[in-house]
Design a protein around this motif. Structure first.
Motif, PDB file in Angstrom:
ATOM      1  N   UNK A 178     -45.686  57.456 -36.062  1.00 49.61           N
ATOM      2  CA  UNK A 178     -46.597  57.958 -35.012  1.00 49.61           C
ATOM      3  C   UNK A 178     -46.686  59.485 -35.068  1.00 49.61           C
ATOM      4  N   UNK A 179     -45.547  60.134 -35.331  1.00 51.42           N
ATOM      5  CA  UNK A 179     -45.564  61.604 -35.468  1.00 51.42           C
ATOM      6  C   UNK A 179     -46.475  62.019 -36.615  1.00 51.42           C
ATOM      7  N   UNK A 180     -46.381  61.293 -37.738  1.00 50.16           N
ATOM      8  CA  UNK A 180     -47.225  61.628 -38.901  1.00 50.16           C
ATOM      9  C   UNK A 180     -48.714  61.381 -38.567  1.00 50.16           C
ATOM     10  N   UNK A 181     -48.973  60.343 -37.743  1.00 51.90           N
ATOM     11  CA  UNK A 181     -50.366  60.067 -37.347  1.00 51.90           C
ATOM     12  C   UNK A 181     -50.865  61.213 -36.457  1.00 51.90           C
ATOM     13  N   UNK A 182     -50.008  61.654 -35.515  1.00 50.98           N
ATOM     14  CA  UNK A 182     -50.413  62.764 -34.629  1.00 50.98           C
ATOM     15  C   UNK A 182     -50.718  64.035 -35.409  1.00 50.98           C
ATOM     16  N   UNK A 183     -50.001  64.214 -36.523  1.00 50.70           N
ATOM     17  CA  UNK A 183     -50.248  65.411 -37.363  1.00 50.70           C
ATOM     18  C   UNK A 183     -51.365  65.158 -38.372  1.00 50.70           C
ATOM     19  N   UNK A 225     -38.506  54.244 -37.429  1.00 52.38           N
ATOM     20  CA  UNK A 225     -39.572  54.379 -38.436  1.00 52.38           C
ATOM     21  C   UNK A 225     -40.937  54.379 -37.740  1.00 52.38           C
ATOM     22  N   UNK A 226     -41.091  53.488 -36.763  1.00 52.47           N
ATOM     23  CA  UNK A 226     -42.363  53.396 -36.048  1.00 52.47           C
ATOM     24  C   UNK A 226     -42.677  54.716 -35.327  1.00 52.47           C
ATOM     25  N   UNK A 227     -41.671  55.277 -34.631  1.00 52.35           N
ATOM     26  CA  UNK A 227     -41.869  56.552 -33.912  1.00 52.35           C
ATOM     27  C   UNK A 227     -42.183  57.677 -34.911  1.00 52.35           C
ATOM     28  N   UNK A 250     -35.193  56.737 -45.759  1.00 56.43           N
ATOM     29  CA  UNK A 250     -35.410  56.415 -47.179  1.00 56.43           C
ATOM     30  C   UNK A 250     -36.350  55.206 -47.286  1.00 56.43           C
ATOM     31  N   UNK A 251     -36.106  54.188 -46.445  1.00 55.87           N
ATOM     32  CA  UNK A 251     -36.978  52.997 -46.445  1.00 55.87           C
ATOM     33  C   UNK A 251     -38.409  53.385 -46.083  1.00 55.87           C
ATOM     34  N   UNK A 252     -38.543  54.214 -45.059  1.00 56.26           N
ATOM     35  CA  UNK A 252     -39.855  54.702 -44.607  1.00 56.26           C
ATOM     36  C   UNK A 252     -40.605  55.368 -45.764  1.00 56.26           C
ATOM     37  N   UNK A 253     -39.893  56.246 -46.454  1.00 57.46           N
ATOM     38  CA  UNK A 253     -40.500  57.040 -47.514  1.00 57.46           C
ATOM     39  C   UNK A 253     -40.975  56.151 -48.686  1.00 57.46           C
TER      40      UNK A 253
END
Ligand SMILES: NC(=O)c1ccc[n+]([C@@H]2O[C@H](COP(=O)([O-])OP(=O)(O)OC[C@H]3O[C@@H](n4cnc5c(N)ncnc54)[C@H](O)[C@@H]3O)[C@@H](O)[C@H]2O)c1
Length: 295
Positions: free
Chosen positions: A52-57, A47-49, A19-22
């Motif tokens: 990174x997943x969103x960056x990879x996508x 959150x950091x990991x 939720x914080x991330x979003x």
């Protein structure tokens, strides 16, 4: 109408970190609060990991990561974190007494215009509201797991939630690129009233040895086109969370069809809570991939 700029998220576990991330991803400043410093540290790593997943996508850039992380501050003291908040989203353990105590504290600490939202999966939002002097500003904001990925927010109207509060939560859900759906406040709302009996039935089928873990999950994936089998989904949600929700449904409706399977009760008592303890119906590797059947 209260403008929403600063958000506090209370509870930094599976849901709170998402939720914080979003909120931070969509430009809000977020105070993430947990009584456990360890949980706060793990939440920031998660959150950091996940970024990174969103960056990879190619959904985010490395610059976005810097900005998102800079918008989140962590705090183990409630007082310091919530006094300037416009919206508090509570995501602590699924325990009625713990949530009621927290809502009493929040009502004392937050400014009068602040909306108090609960991410509860099943507990009466009306009961949480009754612990405050702002019943019109208490609402359910039920995010789905994993929060950065799932589109739905079930917006739960407690008995005295105002139209204005419902509207504000729906608008903020859209700002987060989510789809809000309104429901009324009865045990398990819609999502868990339907999902939890399904998961419980899968656990009963395993308990009665109608089939094994992989067979049950494979049948539901291939036969019903579910993206994840019910036992793996229970592990993913957290077996303690599933047990708490089933107990709320059982107590709230007084119907034995919601009674939690004894196998689920045993596993929770043994401390096998699913992905978060790396063991539930499956074993999990530290990066949360299933690595074999555990039951
Ligand atoms: N897990 C899911 O898939 C899911 C999905 C939707 C909603 N929910 C709901 O979200 C809420 C949180 O669930 P979760 O799975 O993230 O739980 P979790 O056990 O992963 O995390 C709960 C966190 O709350 C903290 N906490 C406990 N009491 C606190 C207090 N008084 N103040 C501050 N922090 C406190 C704990 O230290 C822990 O870090 C529950 O109400 C649950 O029903 C869970």
């Amino acid at each position: 109408m209260n403008e929403i700029h600063h958000i506090s998220v209370i509870g930094a576990g599976t849901m709170g970190n998402g939720i914080a991330h979003c909120f931070a991803q969509h430009g809000f400043n977020v105070s993430l609060v947990d009584t456990s410093k360890d949980a706060l540290q793990k939440a920031m790593q998660t959150i950091s990991v996940n970024i990174d997943r969103q960056i990879n996508k190619q959904l985010l850039t490395p610059d976005d990561k810097t900005h998102i992380l800079s918008r989140i501050s962590t705090n183990s003291s409630l007082e310091n974190a919530v006094n300037n908040s416009d919206l508090v989203v509570e995501a602590i353990i699924e325990d009625e007494q713990a949530k009621m105590n927290l809502f009493r504290q929040l009502d004392n600490l937050c400014k009068p215009s602040c909306i108090l939202a609960s991410n509860t999966s099943s507990i009466s939002v009306t009961k949480l509201a009754s612990c405050t002097n702002r019943t019109d500003k208490v609402v359910g904001m039920h995010f789905m797991n994993p929060v950065p990925v799932m589109k739905l927010i079930e917006v739960v109207r407690a008995y005295r939630t105002s139209d204005e509060t419902m509207h504000q939560i729906e608008e903020i859900a859209k700002t987060l690129d989510k789809i809000p759906v309104r429901v009324n406040d009865y045990p398990g709302f819609i999502s868990n009233r339907i999902l939890m009996p399904t998961l419980n039935e899968a656990i009963y089928a395993l308990y009665e040895r109608v089939a094994g873990v992989e067979e049950i999950d494979t049948i539901m994936k291939l036969g019903m086109a579910h993206p994840m089998g019910p036992l793996q989904l229970a592990d993913f949600i957290g077996l303690d969370v599933c047990l708490s929700i089933l107990n709320v449904l059982y107590k709230g409706f007084g119907n034995p069809k919601y009674a939690p399977c004894p196998l689920l009760v045993n596993m929770v008592q043994a401390g096998y809570l699913g992905v978060k303890t790396l063991r539930g119906f499956y074993y999990y590797t530290p990066d949360k991939k299933p690595s074999g059947v555990a039951v």
